[in-house]
Design an enzyme around this catalytic site. Structure first.
Site, PDB file in Angstrom:
ATOM      1  N   VAL A 100       0.775  -1.106  -0.073  1.00 35.69           N
ATOM      2  CA  VAL A 100      -0.006  -0.115   0.042  1.00 35.69           C
ATOM      3  C   VAL A 100       0.892   1.276   0.122  1.00 35.69           C
ATOM      4  O   VAL A 100       0.430   2.584   0.075  1.00 35.69           O
ATOM      5  CB  VAL A 100      -0.914   0.032   1.112  1.00 35.69           C
ATOM      6  CG1 VAL A 100      -2.048  -1.006   1.228  1.00 35.69           C
ATOM      7  CG2 VAL A 100      -0.032  -0.010   2.422  1.00 35.69           C
ATOM      8  N   HIS A 116      -4.628  -4.303  -1.892  1.00 29.11           N
ATOM      9  CA  HIS A 116      -5.065  -3.935  -0.700  1.00 29.11           C
ATOM     10  C   HIS A 116      -5.055  -2.452  -0.606  1.00 29.11           C
ATOM     11  O   HIS A 116      -4.841  -2.001   0.623  1.00 29.11           O
ATOM     12  CB  HIS A 116      -4.017  -4.631   0.273  1.00 29.11           C
ATOM     13  CG  HIS A 116      -3.994  -6.028   0.303  1.00 29.11           C
ATOM     14  ND1 HIS A 116      -3.044  -6.953   0.872  1.00 29.11           N
ATOM     15  CD2 HIS A 116      -4.835  -7.059  -0.160  1.00 29.11           C
ATOM     16  CE1 HIS A 116      -3.019  -8.228   0.575  1.00 29.11           C
ATOM     17  NE2 HIS A 116      -4.356  -8.203   0.186  1.00 29.11           N
TER      18      HIS A 116
END
Ligand code: APR
Length: 237
Positions: A100, A116
């Protein structure tokens, strides 16, 4: 570096890559598991779940604010740059990441599928408004939306569904590739880890790049043991 891995790369026509936190480790971003992992001092259930956020949004945001402050100070490493240059010379290249941190894009990768989410996006828990927010530190914790509701990190927590489009593109990339490079993931989190056997069932060759054995090492035709920031530049050179 095994000549076999270079051979596989030169023969590949449709390359897919799956990365995990290990590829950002050499940039200075802590991984989740392993000896210096983030989960060593925290339990995932206490920080990265909708229940944890509902129970204590301030604690969860303090953890993400701390991670954002670390990531804001680091740079992509040679592993990220190697994947960006591999994309430049491979027409059907697809990069799927569980990370991320945004370091793949900062290294120049363009076709990145984020399974994610992103630590740099935030989403209102009520009206759903979603924005980029790169402020470090976050001025108010927990932050609130203009509608007054709590704003959450734009990441996928345990127990939550993955973004539909990203997952569809990731499955398509894994099923269609003839070479899958799996770099820096412990392959313990699903459904991301299921992309590896999916690629194998489609007949793809699989190269795993990791410091250590993982549950999916058995599926990989080649296991390159070492640092992604060292192996990837050698592999593509
Ligand atoms: N080079 C290659 N591999 C590395 C390096 C490195 N320099 N440093 C660490 N690794 C490997 C570790 O051996 C480990 O197998 O990277 C892996 C990191 O595993 P995790 O910390 O479990 O990270 P990841 O697999 O990305 O976790 C998946 O779990 O916590 C959730 O949502 C979070 O996306 C994350 C998901």
């Amino acid at each position: 570096m095994t000549p076999q891995a270079k051979q596989w790369l030169s023969e590949a026509r449709r390359i897919a890559v799956l990365t995990g936190s290990g590829i950002s480790a050499e940039s200075g971003v802590p991984t989740f598991r392993g000896q210096d992992g983030l989960w060593r001092t925290h339990r995932p259930e206490d920080l990265a779940t909708p229940e944890a956020f509902a129970r204590d949004p301030k604690l969860v945001w303090e953890w993400y604010d701390w991670r954002r402050s670390i990531i804001s100070k680091v740079e992509p490493n040679p592993g990220h740059f190697a994947l960006a240059s591999l994309e430049d010379r491979s027409p059907d290249f697809q990069l799927v990441t569980q990370n991320v941190d945004g370091l793949h894009e900062r290294a120049g990768s363009r076709r990145v599928h984020h399974l994610h989410g992103s630590i740099w996006r935030v989403r209102c828990t009520e009206c759903g408004a979603e924005n980029n927010d790169g402020r470090v530190p976050m001025p108010v914790i927990p932050p609130r939306c203009g509608c007054g509701a709590l704003v959450r990190p734009g990441v996928v927590w345990f127990g939550e569904p993955l973004p539909g489009k990203a997952w569809m593109e990731a499955e398509r990339a894994a099923a269609a590739c003839d070479l899958l490079i799996v770099a820096g993931t412990s392959a313990q989190v699903y459904p991301a880890a299921s992309l590896v056997p999916l690629a194998a069932r489609g007949g793809a060759r699989i190269i795993e790049i990791n410091l250590e054995e993982t549950p999916l090492s058995g599926v990989a035709g080649l296991a390159l043991r070492g640092k992604a920031g060292e192996i990837l530049p050698q592999l593509i050179s």
